[in-house]
Design a protein around this motif. Sequence first.
Motif, mmCIF file in Angstrom:
data_model
loop_
_atom_site.group_PDB
_atom_site.id
_atom_site.type_symbol
_atom_site.label_atom_id
_atom_site.label_comp_id
_atom_site.label_asym_id
_atom_site.label_seq_id
_atom_site.Cartn_x
_atom_site.Cartn_y
_atom_site.Cartn_z
ATOM 1 N N LEU A 17 42.289 51.440 36.899
ATOM 2 C CA LEU A 17 41.696 50.077 37.472
ATOM 3 C C LEU A 17 43.044 49.545 38.225
ATOM 4 O O LEU A 17 44.231 49.749 37.772
ATOM 5 N N VAL A 18 42.869 48.653 39.108
ATOM 6 C CA VAL A 18 44.049 48.131 39.914
ATOM 7 C C VAL A 18 44.342 46.657 39.051
ATOM 8 O O VAL A 18 43.597 45.894 38.837
ATOM 9 N N LYS A 19 45.758 46.472 38.563
ATOM 10 C CA LYS A 19 45.974 45.365 37.816
ATOM 11 C C LYS A 19 46.355 44.116 38.714
ATOM 12 O O LYS A 19 46.196 44.258 39.886
ATOM 13 N N PRO A 20 46.174 42.995 38.117
ATOM 14 C CA PRO A 20 46.129 41.789 38.811
ATOM 15 C C PRO A 20 47.562 41.677 39.432
ATOM 16 O O PRO A 20 48.540 42.443 39.370
ATOM 17 N N GLN A 21 47.661 40.806 40.493
ATOM 18 C CA GLN A 21 48.978 40.596 41.235
ATOM 19 C C GLN A 21 50.015 40.248 40.348
ATOM 20 O O GLN A 21 51.284 40.556 40.602
ATOM 21 N N PHE A 22 49.806 39.369 39.494
ATOM 22 C CA PHE A 22 50.927 38.803 38.679
ATOM 23 C C PHE A 22 51.436 40.013 37.398
ATOM 24 O O PHE A 22 52.536 39.723 36.791
ATOM 25 N N LEU A 23 50.754 41.011 37.190
ATOM 26 C CA LEU A 23 51.310 41.937 36.378
ATOM 27 C C LEU A 23 51.941 43.308 37.327
ATOM 28 O O LEU A 23 52.718 43.678 36.793
ATOM 29 N N GLN A 24 51.598 43.312 38.493
ATOM 30 C CA GLN A 24 52.323 44.289 39.265
ATOM 31 C C GLN A 24 52.140 44.132 40.915
ATOM 32 O O GLN A 24 50.915 43.793 41.507
ATOM 33 N N LYS A 54 44.065 47.666 49.161
ATOM 34 C CA LYS A 54 42.881 47.590 49.921
ATOM 35 C C LYS A 54 41.599 46.978 49.088
ATOM 36 O O LYS A 54 40.483 46.630 49.448
ATOM 37 N N THR A 55 41.866 47.022 47.641
ATOM 38 C CA THR A 55 40.637 46.367 46.811
ATOM 39 C C THR A 55 40.871 45.160 46.961
ATOM 40 O O THR A 55 41.654 44.292 47.434
ATOM 41 N N SER A 56 39.601 44.611 46.668
ATOM 42 C CA SER A 56 39.141 43.037 46.911
ATOM 43 C C SER A 56 40.077 42.327 45.563
ATOM 44 O O SER A 56 40.310 42.857 44.700
ATOM 45 N N PRO A 57 40.129 40.989 45.896
ATOM 46 C CA PRO A 57 41.047 40.187 44.693
ATOM 47 C C PRO A 57 39.955 40.094 43.740
ATOM 48 O O PRO A 57 40.544 39.931 42.470
ATOM 49 N N ARG A 117 40.401 43.263 41.738
ATOM 50 C CA ARG A 117 41.774 43.243 40.998
ATOM 51 C C ARG A 117 42.031 42.211 39.906
ATOM 52 O O ARG A 117 42.939 42.279 38.914
ATOM 53 N N ASN A 118 41.696 40.904 40.063
ATOM 54 C CA ASN A 118 41.823 39.939 39.063
ATOM 55 C C ASN A 118 40.710 39.437 38.101
ATOM 56 O O ASN A 118 40.948 38.541 37.150
ATOM 57 N N VAL A 119 39.512 40.184 38.152
ATOM 58 C CA VAL A 119 38.377 39.894 37.329
ATOM 59 C C VAL A 119 38.177 41.234 36.444
ATOM 60 O O VAL A 119 37.880 41.180 35.149
ATOM 61 N N VAL A 120 37.946 42.500 37.249
ATOM 62 C CA VAL A 120 37.295 43.734 36.676
ATOM 63 C C VAL A 120 38.429 44.139 35.703
ATOM 64 O O VAL A 120 37.938 44.605 34.331
ATOM 65 N N TYR A 121 39.769 43.996 35.934
ATOM 66 C CA TYR A 121 40.720 44.525 35.036
ATOM 67 C C TYR A 121 40.835 43.948 33.734
ATOM 68 O O TYR A 121 40.813 44.300 32.769
ATOM 69 N N PRO A 122 41.025 42.340 33.799
ATOM 70 C CA PRO A 122 41.017 41.825 32.568
ATOM 71 C C PRO A 122 39.782 41.919 31.748
ATOM 72 O O PRO A 122 39.803 41.820 30.552
#
Length: 543
Positions: free
Chosen positions: A223-230, A322-325, A328-333
């Motif tokens: 999964l893609v990590k949130p913006q504040f992690l990477q 290219k993944t949606s925010p 990126r910010n909901v699925v990973y947590p």
Amino acid sequence: MDDEETDLREQIFHNNVREQIIFLILFILLYLFSFMVIEKFSRQDHEDCADEDEVKVYRISLWLCTFALAVSLGSLLLLPVSIVSNEVLILYPNSYYVKWLNSSLIQGLWNHVFLFSNLSLFVFLPFAYLFSESSGFPGYRGLRGRVYETFIVLALLGVAMLGLAYVISAWSEGDRSSIDALLNLWTYLPFLYSCVSFVGVMMLLVFTPLGFVHLFGVVGGVLVKPQFLQDLDEVYYVCSVEEQTLKRRINTNVASGRSYISPEPMYPDKGDVSSSSLDSPKKEANYGTPLLQLQNGELQSGLKEHLKKITAKKKEVGGKRKTSPLQRNVVYPLAMLALLALTAITVLVVIQNTLELLIGVKALPLSTRFQQFTLGIASLSKLGWAGATLQTLLILYLYVASVTGLSAGVRALGVMPRARRTPLPRIIALCAVSLTHSTAQPLLAKILGITNFDLLGEFGRIEWLGNFKLVMFYNAVFAAIATLCLVSKFTASVRRELYNRFKWVADLFTIPEDSPSLDLSAINPRASADLTMTEKIDQDKLQ
């Protein structure tokens, strides 16, 4: 009366035929899936072999491995299918579409898996290995000599195994050390299988807690990590700059024919280019050599190899950008919270099961031979279908965690299967490990108290399941190892940072050995004279 007996016999016959058809369809589906998996990893160079006998031997061995892998997949479905069938019959007791779900069907499924597991472990997989390694008796043409040799060696191996089982059983139970017990071969199959299942359960004791830890890394890599992690934009920019620099260096080296890197790295000791190594082992002396020390064509090949890695990494990071925010910010947590919740619930259930066994509220997982099994009478959980669903999720989570931990161990040993390049002996060994691992999964779920569903058939009659000390020890060790692995996983970065801080403070007060000695005479001449006088007195005492 005759009509009623005839109708009853017809009903029993039709039920038996229906069950056998269901078993056959399920096995065909599992066999096809297993065949696709093995074909993906098996080596394909046997097709070019001129000897037709070798090709036939290879195919027969692969078919036997496929059968064993299908049985291992079926053993993984035993508990989830049984639990779901019980809850479906409770929710829809009078439905016409679920009448084929009955106790006889589930009991037959467990019996078939137990029988095929024994055949695969003690007959099919050893036959596949011996058949592939055989050379044939002299005087026989074709496969006949190799088949005779394989059967003779397998028979000798079977006699040795039965003799060893007889010695162990006679040592543990003196009343069974008779000739009648020795000739009754069927009694030793459950005993041999109990030994194999014990080895599998011990494997799960190690690999399942490790799988809990590795699952977080696997999910974090997929999964893609949130913006504040990477910061993906920064990583993509760094990869782009490094890719352009490598292309310039390759073009300069090709055009000029020079054997040095231009432009020269700003940090040759820490840069990725100067510290990267060649993956192609053309020359063993150059493996792991920095690129700055390579010459001529080796320098170009090293730069091109590193360029491939940077390009692949750039492409991967570009796809993640290219993944949606929302993803990126909901699925990973949510995925991380789900893994943490399932792991915490599993550990709490194991602790509860340990306390209940210690107090005496819960019975041991050993089933009795006179226990009557009936499906669809009562729910397996006090919470109804919701509790049964939670039990199924925990069982599947244990499966995934154990497979993840086992794959990590196989990768550490260097025997990980590779697509189209895995030899036949390694496939046979991996199928044996997979079958041992999967057939121990129902025992693991029952020992840890994950489910209240009783083990059916010969699975519940394994003798060591009635050992109170062993079951208690297993639950306590599993809970302790799982807790330590989780604590170590989530506190590793904190402990590493604390160690670096304390090490930096300790270095301030540590005088290195090669530092110049302190000249006391320059600071205080009187102290230096006192020190010299003390040395003279010590020398006089020694004399």
